[in-house]
Each structure stands twice: as structure tokens, then as C-alpha cells.
Design a protein around this motif. Structure first.
Motif, PDB file in Angstrom:
ATOM      1  N   VAL A 173       0.865  -1.178   0.000  1.00 23.21           N
ATOM      2  CA  VAL A 173       0.000   0.000   0.000  1.00 23.21           C
ATOM      3  C   VAL A 173       0.899   1.225   0.000  1.00 23.21           C
ATOM      4  O   VAL A 173       2.116   1.115   0.197  1.00 23.21           O
ATOM      5  CB  VAL A 173      -0.939   0.031   1.235  1.00 23.21           C
ATOM      6  CG1 VAL A 173      -1.851  -1.172   1.240  1.00 23.21           C
ATOM      7  CG2 VAL A 173      -0.130   0.101   2.533  1.00 23.21           C
ATOM      8  N   SER A 174       0.326   2.392  -0.217  1.00 24.14           N
ATOM      9  CA  SER A 174       1.130   3.610  -0.202  1.00 24.14           C
ATOM     10  C   SER A 174       1.302   4.108   1.233  1.00 24.14           C
ATOM     11  O   SER A 174       0.435   3.887   2.096  1.00 24.14           O
ATOM     12  CB  SER A 174       0.479   4.700  -1.056  1.00 24.14           C
ATOM     13  OG  SER A 174      -0.682   5.193  -0.411  1.00 24.14           O
ATOM     14  N   GLU A 175       2.416   4.777   1.474  1.00 22.09           N
ATOM     15  CA  GLU A 175       2.663   5.355   2.797  1.00 22.09           C
ATOM     16  C   GLU A 175       1.633   6.435   3.111  1.00 22.09           C
ATOM     17  O   GLU A 175       1.201   6.598   4.253  1.00 22.09           O
ATOM     18  CB  GLU A 175       4.080   5.927   2.852  1.00 22.09           C
ATOM     19  CG  GLU A 175       4.536   6.316   4.240  1.00 22.09           C
ATOM     20  CD  GLU A 175       6.013   6.689   4.298  1.00 22.09           C
ATOM     21  OE1 GLU A 175       6.390   7.421   5.221  1.00 22.09           O
ATOM     22  OE2 GLU A 175       6.761   6.232   3.406  1.00 22.09           O
ATOM     23  N   ALA A 176       1.200   7.153   2.052  1.00 24.94           N
ATOM     24  CA  ALA A 176       0.195   8.208   2.245  1.00 24.94           C
ATOM     25  C   ALA A 176      -1.121   7.614   2.740  1.00 24.94           C
ATOM     26  O   ALA A 176      -1.792   8.184   3.615  1.00 24.94           O
ATOM     27  CB  ALA A 176      -0.028   8.960   0.929  1.00 24.94           C
ATOM     28  N   ASP A 177      -1.507   6.456   2.179  1.00 27.87           N
ATOM     29  CA  ASP A 177      -2.749   5.817   2.629  1.00 27.87           C
ATOM     30  C   ASP A 177      -2.640   5.342   4.076  1.00 27.87           C
ATOM     31  O   ASP A 177      -3.610   5.411   4.847  1.00 27.87           O
ATOM     32  CB  ASP A 177      -3.097   4.639   1.709  1.00 27.87           C
ATOM     33  CG  ASP A 177      -3.685   5.098   0.381  1.00 27.87           C
ATOM     34  OD1 ASP A 177      -4.115   6.267   0.313  1.00 27.87           O
ATOM     35  OD2 ASP A 177      -3.701   4.303  -0.573  1.00 27.87           O
ATOM     36  N   LEU A 178      -1.462   4.825   4.445  1.00 29.68           N
ATOM     37  CA  LEU A 178      -1.261   4.400   5.834  1.00 29.68           C
ATOM     38  C   LEU A 178      -1.405   5.578   6.783  1.00 29.68           C
ATOM     39  O   LEU A 178      -2.022   5.473   7.849  1.00 29.68           O
ATOM     40  CB  LEU A 178       0.124   3.764   5.998  1.00 29.68           C
ATOM     41  CG  LEU A 178       0.255   2.262   5.745  1.00 29.68           C
ATOM     42  CD1 LEU A 178       1.685   1.821   6.021  1.00 29.68           C
ATOM     43  CD2 LEU A 178      -0.708   1.470   6.601  1.00 29.68           C
ATOM     44  N   LYS A 179      -0.819   6.703   6.411  1.00 33.46           N
ATOM     45  CA  LYS A 179      -0.926   7.892   7.254  1.00 33.46           C
ATOM     46  C   LYS A 179      -2.378   8.345   7.369  1.00 33.46           C
ATOM     47  O   LYS A 179      -2.867   8.701   8.447  1.00 33.46           O
ATOM     48  CB  LYS A 179      -0.076   9.025   6.673  1.00 33.46           C
ATOM     49  CG  LYS A 179       1.419   8.880   6.853  1.00 33.46           C
ATOM     50  CD  LYS A 179       2.129  10.102   6.274  1.00 33.46           C
ATOM     51  CE  LYS A 179       3.629  10.020   6.475  1.00 33.46           C
ATOM     52  NZ  LYS A 179       4.319  11.195   5.887  1.00 33.46           N
ATOM     53  N   ASN A 195      -4.649   6.028   9.496  1.00 41.63           N
ATOM     54  CA  ASN A 195      -4.258   6.001  10.908  1.00 41.63           C
ATOM     55  C   ASN A 195      -4.147   7.394  11.509  1.00 41.63           C
ATOM     56  O   ASN A 195      -3.678   7.545  12.645  1.00 41.63           O
ATOM     57  CB  ASN A 195      -2.931   5.247  11.065  1.00 41.63           C
ATOM     58  CG  ASN A 195      -3.089   3.761  10.812  1.00 41.63           C
ATOM     59  OD1 ASN A 195      -3.566   3.019  11.669  1.00 41.63           O
ATOM     60  ND2 ASN A 195      -2.694   3.317   9.617  1.00 41.63           N
ATOM     61  N   GLN A 196      -4.540   8.414  10.712  1.00 41.99           N
ATOM     62  CA  GLN A 196      -4.540   9.809  11.163  1.00 41.99           C
ATOM     63  C   GLN A 196      -3.168  10.215  11.718  1.00 41.99           C
ATOM     64  O   GLN A 196      -3.050  10.791  12.793  1.00 41.99           O
ATOM     65  CB  GLN A 196      -5.624  10.024  12.220  1.00 41.99           C
ATOM     66  CG  GLN A 196      -7.034   9.749  11.711  1.00 41.99           C
ATOM     67  CD  GLN A 196      -8.099   9.983  12.757  1.00 41.99           C
ATOM     68  OE1 GLN A 196      -7.812  10.047  13.941  1.00 41.99           O
ATOM     69  NE2 GLN A 196      -9.341  10.146  12.331  1.00 41.99           N
ATOM     70  N   LEU A 197      -2.123   9.902  10.938  1.00 39.59           N
ATOM     71  CA  LEU A 197      -0.751  10.235  11.324  1.00 39.59           C
ATOM     72  C   LEU A 197      -0.328  11.530  10.656  1.00 39.59           C
ATOM     73  O   LEU A 197      -0.525  11.710   9.443  1.00 39.59           O
ATOM     74  CB  LEU A 197       0.205   9.107  10.919  1.00 39.59           C
ATOM     75  CG  LEU A 197      -0.062   7.723  11.533  1.00 39.59           C
ATOM     76  CD1 LEU A 197       0.915   6.696  10.947  1.00 39.59           C
ATOM     77  CD2 LEU A 197       0.082   7.776  13.046  1.00 39.59           C
ATOM     78  N   ASP A 198       0.281  12.425  11.424  1.00 41.04           N
ATOM     79  CA  ASP A 198       0.785  13.683  10.869  1.00 41.04           C
ATOM     80  C   ASP A 198       2.189  13.553  10.318  1.00 41.04           C
ATOM     81  O   ASP A 198       2.653  14.417   9.570  1.00 41.04           O
ATOM     82  CB  ASP A 198       0.762  14.783  11.947  1.00 41.04           C
ATOM     83  CG  ASP A 198      -0.650  15.114  12.408  1.00 41.04           C
ATOM     84  OD1 ASP A 198      -1.575  15.017  11.578  1.00 41.04           O
ATOM     85  OD2 ASP A 198      -0.820  15.449  13.593  1.00 41.04           O
ATOM     86  N   SER A 199       2.891  12.483  10.729  1.00 43.55           N
ATOM     87  CA  SER A 199       4.270  12.272  10.273  1.00 43.55           C
ATOM     88  C   SER A 199       4.504  10.781  10.101  1.00 43.55           C
ATOM     89  O   SER A 199       3.583   9.970  10.255  1.00 43.55           O
ATOM     90  CB  SER A 199       5.270  12.855  11.278  1.00 43.55           C
ATOM     91  OG  SER A 199       5.273  12.072  12.472  1.00 43.55           O
ATOM     92  N   SER A 200       5.748  10.412   9.776  1.00 46.71           N
ATOM     93  CA  SER A 200       6.102   8.999   9.596  1.00 46.71           C
ATOM     94  C   SER A 200       6.570   8.360  10.895  1.00 46.71           C
ATOM     95  O   SER A 200       7.029   7.214  10.890  1.00 46.71           O
ATOM     96  CB  SER A 200       7.195   8.872   8.525  1.00 46.71           C
ATOM     97  OG  SER A 200       6.722   9.295   7.280  1.00 46.71           O
ATOM     98  N   MET A 201       6.467   9.097  11.995  1.00 48.10           N
ATOM     99  CA  MET A 201       6.917   8.568  13.278  1.00 48.10           C
ATOM    100  C   MET A 201       5.940   7.515  13.794  1.00 48.10           C
ATOM    101  O   MET A 201       4.734   7.754  13.844  1.00 48.10           O
ATOM    102  CB  MET A 201       7.039   9.691  14.304  1.00 48.10           C
ATOM    103  CG  MET A 201       8.156  10.677  13.995  1.00 48.10           C
ATOM    104  SD  MET A 201       9.762   9.947  14.296  1.00 48.10           S
ATOM    105  CE  MET A 201       9.708   9.813  16.082  1.00 48.10           C
ATOM    106  N   ILE A 202       6.439   6.331  14.128  1.00 52.95           N
ATOM    107  CA  ILE A 202       5.642   5.281  14.747  1.00 52.95           C
ATOM    108  C   ILE A 202       6.430   4.717  15.912  1.00 52.95           C
ATOM    109  O   ILE A 202       7.647   4.921  16.003  1.00 52.95           O
ATOM    110  CB  ILE A 202       5.279   4.163  13.748  1.00 52.95           C
ATOM    111  CG1 ILE A 202       6.551   3.619  13.062  1.00 52.95           C
ATOM    112  CG2 ILE A 202       4.274   4.635  12.725  1.00 52.95           C
ATOM    113  CD1 ILE A 202       6.298   2.488  12.097  1.00 52.95           C
TER     114      ILE A 202
END
Length: 612
Positions: free
Chosen positions: A526-532, A535-542
Motif C-alpha cells: 500500500v502507499s505510505e500516504a494511505d497508511l498515514k 491512521n490519522q498520522l501527521d508524520s512517519s513517526m511510529i
């Protein structure tokens, strides 16, 4: 002007700052170390490649540091010690030259003498700096040496540079000979390394990091436990490769290169910037992310100028500059070297074991000498080489180019006395120390308490100091029908496994150690943008333990709609080709009629399934 924090150990060639000086030998006949006359400043190196400069920018703040490390790698001898400041590395105070002494002293005596002289030089420089600071408003009262150092810093934009300098003096030993040897050794490995990095879509210039990390020393082992040309520490190694009783993939320059490529890919996926990703290889990606969060910064310059952390010291702030300097030194070295002096790249073919087989049997089947076989397969532990443990099934073995077919024929003829269905029984021995518990020992060796109790006939978990316990080795599971690339610690899911996993976990993924958002996106396709977004993520930090939703449209890829051809190159394996084209090894085998074999030849043309 680069102002740095406290020193961090681990720089190649650096003299240990905390080493106590040994008793000095008789020095009456030993030449005193020479002091080099130096210019007031070193001009920055001009950029040489516009494309490289876009990927790896040469920030103005780093120009003096790049110039300093260029001299360390390419000019200062291993028998020279540079006295300088961590705050202004390029301002060299003195150069101690031990080349004359080396011709009259034994290696041990020279090292003792050198440590003492370096310690004295460090203390003298600190005293000199304090004296200059005291006389800064009356330069006419300074001694000639004080005036020389005073004028050396005349161009520094710091109200009180000699106050800043106090407590920052360090010794850096030269690396010229070691670097030249590293460049000669690299010839045999760089073609394969560049191919691996290109297959991952990474800049091939990153393959020069081993110049900084280990000077391309295949046997490099640091005091912090880092090993191999890429200097993986155990915790990072277990994320990206195998590290167990059978193999230590850190010592394998080919396998560890694949691991380093994935490590750097994940660093970049999190940080989105090559100067930060390269620095993260030394400092840790989470540490860099914390620094950016603490400073509100976006670039390495922001960290250097504003991040005040004792853990991000001299080594972290200089690592990227060292990398750029290594590129410059290599470019200059290759430009003046005769092309005929280039060492040929090591060529080999790859075969796969299907049983537990003695190491010596595998060596005999390919007709290689012991030295050549170890060079091609350097990851195996002494217990395997000595025959105490067998090489497990599913291992990819490198054999000399042209010997793979004869190996397979010989392997098929092996009798039951040379191929087995289980590993040999073998125990490690552990002497119980004060304060140790059975649970702690089990965690240390990463096996269950019950296995230790069973191996030692223990009815309870009670142990005593001085007791010797037998520790069963961790067994590698026999591989299933799908092979994975050598060094993969978290293999990509097969098509069938992907569908089953998503159904089982309710289209969620629990973040594990070493995971990045980019890597998880690639794993589920999947795309990283879709994951964000989902999951309502503002950054790539997990964070470890975080549960991520996987978008519903992350299904299995469409079936094959055609084929493309791939010509096998030296060093490629079925696993690496499958990874490059994002297909499974099983699909490649079916498409090319390979059955259960992973044997391919250089020059062979493979059919690759293509999907819409």
C-alpha cells in the motif's frame, strides 16, 4: 563555525581519550615527535559532481570539517597524531610525527611511548588555551607559541573562542595507509555492493560508508561489539540478518551489504533526507528523530547548530562530513591510479542446501580450497567450520564460478552419512555469576527457561553461583516451500500469506522493532500516504507496539498478464531477483521450470511474471 558537544567514542583511528598513559620507556635515543607547520586555515573542497551534491549536499557549515577529514583519510600517516579541538576540528594545533621513532622501537614500546606523548600534548594544549584566554586582551604579552595559536583562530566568529576551546582538545590519528588499503580491498566487492544498492533504488555512493566504518577490514571488530565492514552492532544485526550459533552474517561482506542497504533504506524512509539518514546509520534513526523533534529542525544543520545532547557529540556531528571526505579521497585516489592496478571483483555462483550437511562436505563438493571457501562464506562460526554443528537446510552457499553444476551433481549423490535430517546435539557452557537468575540467562541466550532446565536436569529454577549450565543452541527452523533471501530477518509475505495474515489480524499491523512506516507500506503493498491517512498520522513517526490499520484495498496483486526477460548477472540469486521484481521465489521457479532448485547461472535468461 561548527561548535560541538562532548566526545563520543568509536571514531576509527582515534586515540582513546580515557586511556591512562603507560610508563614511558627510555627515551634518550628516541627522536622527539615532529611538529608540522600548518596554514592558518584549510580551504573547503569544491563540489565535484552536481548530481551527487543534490543527494548529498555540502552544507557550508561542514566545509571545514570535510577538509579536516580529507586530510585525516588522505594525508596524515597512521604514525602521525593530530592535536585539535572538537569545537573547531579543522584548526590543527600540532601534528606529532612518530615515523622516526617507529624505526627504532618495537610495536608495543612505540604504542606506550605514543600514548604518553599524546597525553602530554593534550594537557599542554589545554594549558596553552587557558593561558591565551587569560591574555586575550593583551596579545603582546603572549609567547611565540601562544601568539601562533591566537592568530590561528583570528577568523573565528566567536566572542570568546578560547573559552569555548577549553576542555575540547582531542587527538586524531592519521588514516592514510589504512584508507589506501581499504580502497584496494574495495575493488573486489564494490561491483556487487553497487548492484545491491541499485536494486534497492539507493545511491551507489553509499557503498563507500565502509571506508569510514571499518576501512573495509572484513575482520573489523570494535570495543562496542560492532563487526564486519558495515560495523553492525548485535541489536541492529538481529533485525536485518542472521546472528546465531551457526552464522554471524555481519562478517559476510555480501550479506551484510544487503542488510546495510535495507538499514539505510529504512533510515531514509523515516527521515526523508540523506544527510540525516547517513548520520542515523551512526547515531540511530530514533535518536535523530528525537533530535529533530526537540529542535523543531528539518536538516542535519539544524541538529548540529541547535541539538544539545550528550549522546549526539563529536562522532555524530562529524559522521556525514567523514562520509563526504571519504568520497573525495576515493575520487582523487582513483584518478591518479593506473586502471590496470584494479583488483578483479570476486565472482561466484550460489547453491542451496536441502539437509543438515557438514561444512567440510560442502567445501569438498565445490572443489575449493579451505581459504577460498572461507573467503566466499565467511559468516560461519568456528563450531560449524570445525564440524561440531552442521550447516542447516535452506542456506545459500557461494561456490567458485563454474562449479555450481558439479556441486549439485555431487550433492545429489551424498550418502546418509553426510546429509542429515536434524542438527547435531551441541551445548554452550555458561558459568553462573553473582546475581544471575535462570530467567536472565534464558533471555541472554534467547531460548526458553524450560529448555535450559531440561538440558541440565533441573526440577526448579534455582541455580547457584559457580554452577556450569549447558545452554542448548537455538535451532534454525527447516524452511518451508518458500525460500527467502539470505539475511532477511523479516521476509516479505507471500501472496497467500498476505491474504491470510490480513484476514487473521483484522487488517492491522502491530509495529515491531526495526519497523518503519515505509517498510510496513511496502510489506502490505500500500502507499505510505494511505497508511498515514487511515491512521490519522501527521508524520512517519511510529512506535513499537503501536497498532496500525491497513487500508482495505491492500489485496493480493493481480495475476500475471505477461512476461519480461531478465539476464542473470554475477552475484545474483533467485531470491535477489525475486525481490527486485516484487514476485515470489515460487513464482520464478514455476515460470522457469526450476522445480525445487534455486540454482541459476550467470548469463541465463529468466522469465519474470508481469502484472497489470
Amino acid at each position: 563555525m561548527l561548535v560541538t558537544g562532548m566526545a563520543v567514542g568509536g571514531l576509527a583511528g582515534a586515540a582513546p581519550d580515557d586511556a591512562a598513559p603507560d610508563t614511558a620507556p627510555e627515551l634518550l635515543t628516541i627522536p622527539a615527535p615532529q611538529i608540522e607547520a600548518l596554514p592558518a586555515s584549510v580551504p573547503p573542497m569544491p563540489p565535484a559532481d552536481a548530481k551527487l551534491d543534490q543527494l548529498f549536499p555540502r552544507y557550508e557549515i561542514l566545509h571545514p570539517n570535510i577538509a579536516f577529514w580529507t586530510r585525516v583519510f588522505g594525508e596524515y600517516s597512521e604514525l602521525q597524531s593530530v592535536v585539535h579541538s572538537k569545537a573547531y576540528p579543522h584548526k590543527v594545533l600540532r601534528v606529532l610525527d612518530f615515523r622516526g621513532a617507529s624505526m627504532q622501537m618495537s610495536e608495543a614500546a612505540l604504542e606506550n611511548h605514543r600514548r604518553q606523548v599524546e597525553q602530554q600534548a593534550r594537557e599542554a594544549a589545554e594549558a596553552l588555551i587557558r593561558s591565551i584566554h587569560a591574555k586575550r586582551h593583551a596579545p603582546q604579552t603572549m609567547t611565540a607559541e601562544e601568539r601562533r595559536i591566537y592568530e590561528l583562530f583570528a577568523d573565528v566568529r566567536d566572542r570568546d573562542p578560547f573559552k569555548t576551546l577549553q576542555g575540547t582538545i582531542r587527538i586524531q590519528r592519521g588514516l592514510k595507509e589504512r584508507t589506501e588499503n581499504a580502497l584496494r580491498v574495495s575493488d573486489a566487492y564494490l561491483p556487487h555492493m553497487e548492484k545491491v544498492f541499485a536494486d534497492y533504488g539507493l545511491p551507489t555512493a553509499l557503498t563507500r560508508l565502509p571506508i569510514v566504518e571499518s576501512s573495509f577490514n572484513l575482520n573489523a571488530y570494535s570495543r562496542s561489539g560492532a563487526a564486519g565492514v558495515w560495523q553492525f552492532i548485535p541489536s541492529s544485526a538481529r533485525i536485518y540478518m542472521r546472528l546465531n550459533e551457526i552464522v554471524d552474517d555481519r562478517r559476510d561482506p555480501w550479506t551484510s551489504t544487503d542488510a546495510a542497504a535495507r538499514h539505510l533504506r529504512d533510515d531514509y524512509a523515516l527521515l526523508g533526507d540523506w544527510p540525516l539518514a547517513i548520520t542515523a546509520y551512526n547515531h540511530g534513526r530514533n535518536g535523530i528523530a528525537r533530535g529533530l523533534a526537540a529542535t523543531g529542525g528539518k536538516t542535519l544543520v539544524d541538529l548540529i547548530e541547535r541539538y544539545d545532547s550528550p549522546r549526539f557529540g563529536f562522532a555524530g556531528k562529524n559522521y556525514y562530513a567523514e562520509f563526504l571526505a571519504a568520497l573525495d579521497v576515493e575520487r582523487a585516489w582513483r584518478a591518479r591510479r593506473d586502471a590496470t592496478e584494479r583488483t578483479r571483483a570476486i565472482e561466484f555462483e550460489v547453491v542451496e542446501t536441502k539437509h543438515y550437511v557438514p561444512y567440510e562436505t560442502l567445501r569438498r563438493l565445490c572443489g575449493a580450497s579451505d581459504e577460498e571457501f572461507r573467503r566466499l562464506n565467511p559468516a560461519y562460526r568456528p563450531e560449524v567450520i570445525d564440524g561440531k554443528l552442521y550447516v542447516p537446510p535452506g542456506h545459500l552457499i557461494r561456490v567458485p564460478a563454474g562449479s555450481a553444476r558439479s556441486f549439485e551433481v555431487g550433492y545429489a549423490r551424498l550418502g546418509t552419512h553426510e546429509r542429515f535430517d536434524s542438527q547435531r546435539v551441541y551445548y554452550l557452557l555458561h558459568k553462573v555469576g553473582k546475581g544471575e537468575t535462570l530467567g536472565g540467562i534464558a533471555r541472554r541466550y534467547r531460548i526458553g527457561i524450560d529448555r535450559i532446565r531440561a538440558a541440565n536436569g533441573l526440577r526448579s529454577s534455582t541455580i547457584r553461583v559457580g554452577q556450569v549450565l549447558k545452554i542448548p543452541p537455538r535451532e534454525e527452523p527447516r524452511p518451508g516451500p518458500i525460500s527467502v533471501a539470505v539475511g532477511e530477518s523479516k521476509p516479505m509475505l507471500t501472496r497467500e500469506q498476505l491474504t491470510a495474515a490480513r484476514a487473521a489480524d483484522g487488517t492491522t499491523h502491530t509495529v515491531g522493532r526495526g519497523d518503519t512506516l515505509g517498510a510496513i507500506a511496502r510489506r502490505y503493498r500500500v502507499s505510505e500516504a494511505d497508511l498515514k491517512r487511515i491512521n490519522q498520522l501527521d508524520s512517519s513517526m511510529i512506535r513499537i507496539g503501536q497498532v496500525l490499520k491497513i487500508p482495505d484495498r491492500a489485496g493480493s496483486p493481480a495475476p500475471s498478464s505477461g512476461w519480461r526477460n531478465h539476464r542473470v548477472s554475477a552475484g545474483q540469486t533467485l531470491a535477489s531477483i525475486a525481490r527486485h521484481y516484487d514476485v515470489s521465489i515460487a513464482e520464478l521457479r514455476r515460470a522457469n521450470g526450476l522445480g525445487e532448485s534455486s540454482l541459476i547461472k550467470v548469463g541465463q535468461t529468466l522469465r519474470i511474471p508481469v502484472r497489470d
